[in-house]
Write an enzyme that holds these catalytic residues in place. Structure first.
Site, PDB file in Angstrom:
ATOM      1  N   VAL A 131     127.506  25.220 -14.287  1.00 29.60           N
ATOM      2  CA  VAL A 131     128.358  25.439 -15.460  1.00 29.60           C
ATOM      3  C   VAL A 131     129.827  25.490 -15.054  1.00 29.60           C
ATOM      4  O   VAL A 131     130.695  24.948 -15.745  1.00 29.60           O
ATOM      5  CB  VAL A 131     127.944  26.738 -16.192  1.00 29.60           C
ATOM      6  CG1 VAL A 131     129.018  27.170 -17.197  1.00 29.60           C
ATOM      7  CG2 VAL A 131     126.608  26.546 -16.897  1.00 29.60           C
ATOM      8  N   GLU A 132     130.112  26.115 -13.929  1.00 27.31           N
ATOM      9  CA  GLU A 132     131.507  26.299 -13.517  1.00 27.31           C
ATOM     10  C   GLU A 132     132.176  25.006 -13.047  1.00 27.31           C
ATOM     11  O   GLU A 132     133.297  24.709 -13.458  1.00 27.31           O
ATOM     12  CB  GLU A 132     131.588  27.355 -12.407  1.00 27.31           C
ATOM     13  CG  GLU A 132     131.321  28.770 -12.878  1.00 27.31           C
ATOM     14  CD  GLU A 132     132.393  29.304 -13.816  1.00 27.31           C
ATOM     15  OE1 GLU A 132     133.521  28.779 -13.798  1.00 27.31           O
ATOM     16  OE2 GLU A 132     132.092  30.238 -14.576  1.00 27.31           O
ATOM     17  N   THR A 133     131.511  24.251 -12.183  1.00 24.55           N
ATOM     18  CA  THR A 133     132.195  23.101 -11.571  1.00 24.55           C
ATOM     19  C   THR A 133     131.337  21.847 -11.435  1.00 24.55           C
ATOM     20  O   THR A 133     131.733  20.917 -10.748  1.00 24.55           O
ATOM     21  CB  THR A 133     132.698  23.455 -10.153  1.00 24.55           C
ATOM     22  OG1 THR A 133     131.570  23.770  -9.320  1.00 24.55           O
ATOM     23  CG2 THR A 133     133.659  24.631 -10.182  1.00 24.55           C
ATOM     24  N   TYR A 318     129.015  32.180 -23.069  1.00 22.55           N
ATOM     25  CA  TYR A 318     128.915  31.761 -21.668  1.00 22.55           C
ATOM     26  C   TYR A 318     127.617  32.266 -21.049  1.00 22.55           C
ATOM     27  O   TYR A 318     126.882  31.507 -20.404  1.00 22.55           O
ATOM     28  CB  TYR A 318     130.115  32.292 -20.881  1.00 22.55           C
ATOM     29  CG  TYR A 318     130.056  32.007 -19.401  1.00 22.55           C
ATOM     30  CD1 TYR A 318     130.544  30.816 -18.885  1.00 22.55           C
ATOM     31  CD2 TYR A 318     129.510  32.932 -18.516  1.00 22.55           C
ATOM     32  CE1 TYR A 318     130.489  30.543 -17.530  1.00 22.55           C
ATOM     33  CE2 TYR A 318     129.450  32.666 -17.151  1.00 22.55           C
ATOM     34  CZ  TYR A 318     129.937  31.473 -16.662  1.00 22.55           C
ATOM     35  OH  TYR A 318     129.859  31.207 -15.320  1.00 22.55           O
TER      36      TYR A 318
END
Length: 337
Positions: A131-133, A318
């Site tokens: 999800v982050e990168t 999130y």
């Protein structure tokens, strides 16, 4: 004559108003400049007296930092402001799932070791990094120094927080021998595979491959261990649930409350009349959340582990995206075996 007098009076009034507005704008600009200079000097003095930085060094870094309007625009429209039905399709995609399974396969031993050591499931770690990168594919294109300088000195709603992060960033780059003017990250100054802000990097990053370097920027092994450590330090409860879907009935709405932290036990919620879809330990702490659909809402029960995910990003959207992605990963992984 009367008409000319009125016109002249209106003209003079307009000129006076214009002059007043100009003076006000000038005074406002002067005030903002004075505030900036004062905050900057305070920051420099803090780095010198509190952390023994050389004044010239701090001044030079701040001189090199640039105010970036794109950063101010980005923070004003975060993805978490979207409704759930527009938010989750950004992350729950077949492409991300395939990349996650590939990352899991490539780092299976490391993920197993992290799960064993920290008690955080591999699928949660893989979901976070995805999800982050997108597994290191999108690390951010903003200079971290510019991001923290811009938000620390030119974004009043959270300037105090971001000046604190700028302080942490200068300490981090000094401690880890990183080039302060070159590192890139998100518009909020988050860095590396797991998008750690500077304070989190300093406090929760671990050297998980034993090379005496805590490298979250280029080393997925350290990133895996650090994400697991972050969750463990924030109270992850091993072998306990994250969330349970309740349904879409409007009757669940009355159980929704503000905040993120679970503040009622399962027993208390049942006494209030909440019908559960499965048996749960009566002493689990939980909270009912509402997620907006195109028509109506979807209701979920979030537990302590759901709250722990929100420590990474303070948004139930999130946390739910990470949880649902983790479940997709787990199911797909099991089907491959």
């Amino acid at each position: 004559m009367a008409g000319q007098f009125i016109v002249r009076s209106l003209l003079l009034a307009t000129l006076a108003l214009s002059s007043t507005l100009a003076d006000t704008a000038k005074a406002t600009t002067t005030s903002k400049t004075d505030d900036y200079q004062h905050q900057r000097e305070q920051f420099v003095q803090q780095m010198v007296t509190k952390h023994n930085f050389a004044r010239d060094q701090v001044e030079e870094l701040l001189t090199q930092a640039q105010r970036n309007e794109a950063i101010l625009e980005a923070i004003a429209r975060p993805w978490e402001a979207k409704p759930w039905f527009q938010y989750y399709p950004i992350f729950l995609t077949e492409k991300r799932l395939a990349a996650g399974l590939k990352f899991w396969h490539e780092h299976q031993d490391t993920l197993a070791r992290a799960e064993q050591h920290y008690g955080v499931p591999a699928e949660i770690i893989v979901a976070i990094i995805g999800v982050e990168t997108f597994y290191g594919g999108y690390l951010g294109n903003y200079l971290v120094l510019d991001a923290l300088y811009t938000l620390g000195f030119h974004y009043p709603p959270r300037s105090k927080f971001f000046r604190s992060e700028l302080e942490q960033y200068l300490l981090l780059t000094q401690e880890e021998k990183l080039p302060a003017t070159e590192l890139k990250g998100s518009y909020a100054g988050a860095m590396g595979y797991g998008q750690f802000i500077s304070s989190s990097y300093r406090h929760y990053a671990v050297d998980f491959d034993g090379d005496n370097v805590r490298d979250l920027l280029n080393n997925p092994v350290d990133a895996i261990g650090s994400v697991a450590n972050y969750f463990a330090k924030h109270g992850w409860k091993t072998n306990q649930p994250v969330a349970v879907q309740l349904g879409t009935e409007d009757s669940f709405e009355k159980f929704v409350s503000k905040g993120l932290k679970p503040d009622q036990s399962i027993a208390e919620l049942q006494q209030m009349g909440l019908k559960l879809p499965t048996e749960l330990a009566s002493d689990y702490q939980a909270k009912v959340f509402s997620f907006e659909l195109e028509q109506g809402h979807e209701y979920w029960l979030g537990f302590t582990n759901f709250y722990v995910i929100t420590r990474y990003n303070h948004s139930p959207l999130y946390a739910m995206a990470v949880y649902q992605f983790s479940q997709q990963l787990q199911q797909a992984k099991q089907s491959q075996q």
